[in-house]
Design an enzyme around this catalytic site. Structure first.
Site, short mmCIF file in Angstrom:
data_model
loop_
_atom_site.label_atom_id
_atom_site.label_comp_id
_atom_site.label_asym_id
_atom_site.label_seq_id
_atom_site.Cartn_x
_atom_site.Cartn_y
_atom_site.Cartn_z
N ASP A 49 0.85 -1.19 0.00
CA ASP A 49 0.00 0.00 0.00
C ASP A 49 0.88 1.24 0.00
OD1 ASP A 49 -1.84 1.99 0.33
OD2 ASP A 49 -2.78 1.14 2.12
N HIS A 84 -0.19 4.32 -0.27
CA HIS A 84 -0.88 5.39 0.44
C HIS A 84 -0.94 6.72 -0.31
CE1 HIS A 84 -0.61 2.86 4.19
NE2 HIS A 84 -1.84 3.35 4.27
N GLU A 87 -1.24 -1.00 -4.23
CA GLU A 87 -2.39 -0.17 -3.87
C GLU A 87 -2.08 1.32 -3.87
OE1 GLU A 87 -5.24 0.55 0.06
OE2 GLU A 87 -4.31 -1.41 -0.27
N GLU A 126 -10.32 3.51 -2.22
CA GLU A 126 -10.75 3.88 -0.88
C GLU A 126 -11.13 5.35 -0.77
OE1 GLU A 126 -7.17 4.83 2.02
OE2 GLU A 126 -6.77 2.98 0.92
N ASP A 179 -14.93 1.58 0.23
CA ASP A 179 -15.10 1.42 1.68
C ASP A 179 -16.58 1.49 2.00
OD1 ASP A 179 -15.30 1.97 4.53
OD2 ASP A 179 -13.14 2.31 4.48
N HIS A 219 -11.85 -1.86 1.24
CA HIS A 219 -11.02 -1.14 2.20
C HIS A 219 -11.69 -1.25 3.57
CE1 HIS A 219 -9.77 2.83 4.14
NE2 HIS A 219 -8.61 2.30 3.83
#
Length: 379
Positions: free
Chosen positions: A189, A191, A216, A242, A265, A292
């Site tokens: 991830d 981010h 991700e 997400e 999400d 997510h």
């Protein structure tokens, strides 16, 4: 049956704040939902109080109708906070509908297409390979996990040459592959910290030889053409979603062929009702769904019911919780999966309201990254 009250409870799960929502009815049946904490957590209770007046007196089993009403009563589309509030209401309404029917929610959604829901553990950091080995073996022993998510960053993104970081990440994943069991799967991830897409391509190339489960959110979600170009240049499964809010945003991403895996999400997009629409669009584009879910036990329960019914579900994010005293009987991984609870109506989880009497809020805010020249960067 009609809706009589809505109550909010500011709590926490481990070191993150969590807002629980309870909807009560004239028949004594109540339902529970969990709202996403985008940051200004104390803005949610008054928003939920306002939304309650839009559904007060209504039949809570008319979930589709009520969620449409909440979305359509606003002149402009709800944003992050509005949809977080609507998501929690949606969860609570489905919970009531399941309890009223005496069925788990997944049976109201057409029934389960799988017998259990596979999960991966969010580690989120980049521990030294030997520490990662110890941690993943312990998680495998305790819960049966065979899939994990790490950070691809072994150093600060801005205080060194980018090429050094890329090489270090590749070497790091190579070492992890060398010492961990071959059937373990590892996702990374990023981010959304990378601003320049070509850097995201370089980082993807570094981990590609070692077969990541997925890569991700290396870049921000807003500019869809950048995702289309990025996907055309990487050879690893690309995942994102997400930070997207509704089926229209996901339709734009999928039409552009910008992702292999989407990660909506269920506490962000508007609940189960919108989540199913998003997943159906993804299915039509041959794209899988890996929700997510860095949330609490209640959100995990909601996700399990969604995942049980969704044909193109891939894997669910989950991290074991240490502190969530209000969840009496949370779902716990068995053999790397969450088991369904066919004998329990609603979400199949009990909330201890006595534990909610004491506010257990903890303040949390995202740290802002500073570059060497003093400018801010995405955290």
């Amino acid at each position: 049956m009609h809706i009589t009250a809505l109550k909010t409870y500011m709590q926490r799960v481990d070191d993150r704040p969590r807002l629980l929502v309870k909807i009560e009815t004239s028949e004594g049946i109540s339902g529970w939902g969990e709202a996403y904490n985008h940051g200004p957590d104390w803005a949610l209770p008054p928003m939920l109080d306002y939304l309650f007046h839009q559904i007060e007196g209504e039949d809570p089993r008319r979930v589709e109708y009520l969620i449409l009403k909440l979305n359509q009563q606003a002149r402009f589309p709800p944003g992050a906070l509005g949809l977080a509030a609507i998501s929690a209401i949606d969860h609570a309404l489905w919970d009531i509908a399941g309890k009223a029917a005496g069925l788990p929610v997944y049976m109201l959604l057409g029934g389960n297409v799988r017998d259990r829901v596979r999960i991966y553990c969010g580690v989120y950091t980049a521990p030294d390979p030997e520490a990662a080995l110890d941690q993943t073996l312990q998680l495998n022993q305790d819960f049966g996990y065979t899939a994990f998510k790490l950070s691809p960053y072994r150093r600060d993104l801005h205080n060194s040459r980018w090429g050094e970081l890329v090489k270090e990440t590749g070497d790091y994943f190579g070492k992890i592959r060398e010492i961990t069991p071959s059937h373990f799967e590892f996702a990374f991830d990023a981010h959304a910290k990378i601003y320049e897409p070509y850097q995201a391509v370089q980082l993807a190339a570094a981990i590609a030889p070692y077969d990541p489960l997925f890569y991700e959110e290396p870049i921000r979600p807003e500019h869809i053409p950048a995702w289309a170009e990025l996907k055309s240049k990487v050879t690893v499964p690309l995942a994102t979603g997400e930070s997207l809010y509704n089926r229209f945003e996901f339709l734009a991403l999928l039409t552009a062929r910008g992702a292999d895996i989407i990660q909506p999400d269920i506490c962000v997009v508007g609940g189960v009702t919108e989540m199913r629409r998003i997943a159906a669009i993804a299915e039509a584009h041959y794209v899988t769904v890996a929700p997510h879910n860095p949330m609490g036990p209640l959100a995990t329960a909601v996700n399990i019911h969604f995942c049980a019914t969704q044909p193109n579900f891939k894997i669910l994010e989950y991290k074991p919780h240490v502190h969530a005293p209000w969840a009496l009987d949370p779902y716990v991984p068995v053999d790397g999966h969450m088991q369904l609870r066919p004998d329990r109506p609603g979400w199949g989880i009990e909330i201890d309201e006595k534990a909610l009497i004491t506010e257990d809020y903890i303040h949390w805010e995202r740290k802002i990254t500073k570059k060497p020249d003093g400018a801010t960067a995405y955290p």
